[in-house]
Design a protein around this motif. Structure first.
Motif, PDB file in Angstrom:
ATOM      1  N   VAL A   1      34.857 -31.372  -2.470  1.00  0.00           N
ATOM      2  CA  VAL A   1      35.850 -30.478  -2.003  1.00  0.00           C
ATOM      3  C   VAL A   1      35.893 -29.129  -2.853  1.00  0.00           C
ATOM      4  CG1 VAL A   1      38.456 -30.197  -1.975  1.00  0.00           C
ATOM      5  CG2 VAL A   1      37.537 -32.537  -1.463  1.00  0.00           C
TER       6      VAL A   1
ATOM      7  N   TYR B   1      35.531 -29.960  -6.594  1.00  0.00           N
ATOM      8  CA  TYR B   1      35.823 -31.312  -7.035  1.00  0.00           C
ATOM      9  C   TYR B   1      35.018 -32.566  -6.405  1.00  0.00           C
ATOM     10  CZ  TYR B   1      40.336 -29.105  -8.503  1.00  0.00           C
ATOM     11  OH  TYR B   1      41.384 -28.189  -8.954  1.00  0.00           O
TER      12      TYR B   1
ATOM     13  N   ALA C   1      41.270 -41.535  -3.451  1.00  0.00           N
ATOM     14  CA  ALA C   1      42.327 -41.922  -4.308  1.00  0.00           C
ATOM     15  C   ALA C   1      41.862 -41.609  -5.780  1.00  0.00           C
ATOM     16  CB  ALA C   1      42.336 -43.335  -4.530  1.00  0.00           C
TER      17      ALA C   1
ATOM     18  N   TRP D   1      40.011 -38.755  -8.138  1.00  0.00           N
ATOM     19  CA  TRP D   1      39.268 -37.295  -8.392  1.00  0.00           C
ATOM     20  C   TRP D   1      38.928 -36.830  -9.598  1.00  0.00           C
ATOM     21  CZ3 TRP D   1      40.207 -33.281  -4.623  1.00  0.00           C
ATOM     22  CH2 TRP D   1      40.939 -33.718  -3.183  1.00  0.00           C
ATOM     23  N   GLY D   2      37.516 -36.313  -9.592  1.00  0.00           N
ATOM     24  CA  GLY D   2      36.960 -35.780 -11.210  1.00  0.00           C
ATOM     25  C   GLY D   2      37.987 -34.232 -11.217  1.00  0.00           C
ATOM     26  N   GLN D   3      37.661 -34.098 -12.604  1.00  0.00           N
ATOM     27  CA  GLN D   3      38.249 -33.057 -13.181  1.00  0.00           C
ATOM     28  C   GLN D   3      38.233 -31.763 -12.645  1.00  0.00           C
ATOM     29  OE1 GLN D   3      35.547 -34.260 -14.402  1.00  0.00           O
ATOM     30  NE2 GLN D   3      34.901 -32.745 -16.068  1.00  0.00           N
ATOM     31  N   GLY D   4      36.972 -31.279 -11.864  1.00  0.00           N
ATOM     32  CA  GLY D   4      36.812 -30.227 -11.235  1.00  0.00           C
ATOM     33  C   GLY D   4      35.440 -29.591 -12.187  1.00  0.00           C
TER      34      GLY D   4
ATOM     35  N   VAL E   1      44.514 -31.153 -10.787  1.00  0.00           N
ATOM     36  CA  VAL E   1      43.509 -31.683  -9.913  1.00  0.00           C
ATOM     37  C   VAL E   1      44.442 -32.349  -8.836  1.00  0.00           C
ATOM     38  CG1 VAL E   1      41.955 -33.555  -9.579  1.00  0.00           C
ATOM     39  CG2 VAL E   1      41.793 -32.377 -11.602  1.00  0.00           C
ATOM     40  N   PRO E   2      44.340 -32.067  -7.488  1.00  0.00           N
ATOM     41  CA  PRO E   2      45.011 -33.077  -6.446  1.00  0.00           C
ATOM     42  C   PRO E   2      45.208 -34.233  -6.699  1.00  0.00           C
ATOM     43  CG  PRO E   2      43.184 -31.450  -5.507  1.00  0.00           C
ATOM     44  CD  PRO E   2      42.917 -31.631  -7.270  1.00  0.00           C
TER      45      PRO E   2
ATOM     46  N   LEU F   1      46.655 -38.032  -4.847  1.00  0.00           N
ATOM     47  CA  LEU F   1      47.153 -38.666  -3.629  1.00  0.00           C
ATOM     48  C   LEU F   1      48.218 -39.051  -3.813  1.00  0.00           C
ATOM     49  CD1 LEU F   1      46.012 -40.134  -0.961  1.00  0.00           C
ATOM     50  CD2 LEU F   1      45.404 -42.003  -2.085  1.00  0.00           C
TER      51      LEU F   1
ATOM     52  N   GLN G   1      51.030 -44.242  -2.547  1.00  0.00           N
ATOM     53  CA  GLN G   1      50.282 -44.747  -3.725  1.00  0.00           C
ATOM     54  C   GLN G   1      51.038 -45.151  -4.884  1.00  0.00           C
ATOM     55  OE1 GLN G   1      47.389 -45.586  -4.053  1.00  0.00           O
ATOM     56  NE2 GLN G   1      46.101 -44.525  -5.231  1.00  0.00           N
TER      57      GLN G   1
END
Lengths: 118, 107
Positions: free
Chosen positions: A37, A95, A106, A108-111, B43-44, B46, B55
């Motif tokens: 993303v 990301y 669900a 995510w990495g830290q970017g 960070v996004p 969910l 969730q």
């Protein structure tokens, strides 16, 4: 612990190549879609593409097809995002994110912040 | 490709208010709709998947509804920690497009 750990920030010049990484742990990395993303400074989330590590099946957003390459090495639970020739407009936070049983991103990495500047 | 349109693009409300964000798909997506929260510089995360399933760990003041083309995210009692940008996302088929985001602020 379920997590995705991304490689560190990069500063590159236009025209250079780059490969950033995303390593999964604590869950079945191979059997879930993992994607990338983009978020340009001050802008919204943009879905770039996804890969299924078990067989490397890959789908790109039309906006990113031909601009980047997504790959994965299931043996080390790592996904990659690669550019062959960076542009200034590639400056963004990237990301990685993984599907789980809930069928969407669900985890995510830290970017990874990529800055492209001459 | 299916387009996802959120409204409003931003809103300002008081602590304790009930707020609703709308997401519309240009074609039917059944219930393959997720909502994410992204706090400034973070960070996004969910919040909701399958249009209405919370969730794990998400406060119960958040709820989602809808099916087909029209979806809503509701915060029943807005809290200061809910200041964030909220994104919807379709995931019935690739591309898993995000909406353009709704920025929520406290009045």
């Amino acid at each position: 612990e379920v997590q995705l750990v991304q490689s560190g920030a990069e500063v590159k010049k236009p025209g250079e190549s780059l490969k950033i990484s995303c390593k999964g742990s604590g869950y079945s990395f191979t059997n879930y879609w993992i994607g990338w993303v983009r978020q340009m400074p001050g802008k919204d989330l943009e879905w770039m593409g996804i890969i299924y590590p078990a067989d490397s099946d890959t789908t790109y957003s039309p906006s990113f097809q031909g601009q980047v390459s997504i790959s994965a090495d299931k043996s080390i639970s790592t996904a990659y995002l690669q550019w062959s020739s960076l542009k200034a407009s590639d400056t963004a936070m990237y990301y990685c994110a993984s599907q789980t049983h809930v069928a969407t991103f669900a985890i995510w990495g830290q970017g990874t912040m990529v800055t492209v500047s001459s | 490709d299916i387009q996802m349109t959120q409204s409003p693009s931003s809103l300002s409300a008081s602590v304790g208010d009930r707020i609703t964000i709308t997401c519309r798909a240009s074609q039917g997506i059944s219930n393959y709709l997720a909502w994410y929260q992204q706090k400034p510089g973070k960070v996004p995360k969910l919040l909701i998947y399958a249009a209405s399933t919370l969730q794990s760990g998400v406060p119960s003041r958040f709820s989602g509804s809808g099916s087909g083309t029209d979806f809503t995210l509701t915060i029943s009692s807005l809290q200061p920690e809910d200041v964030a940008t909220y994104y919807c996302q379709k995931y019935n088929s690739a591309p898993w497009t995000f909406g353009q985001g709704t920025k929520v602020e406290i009045k």
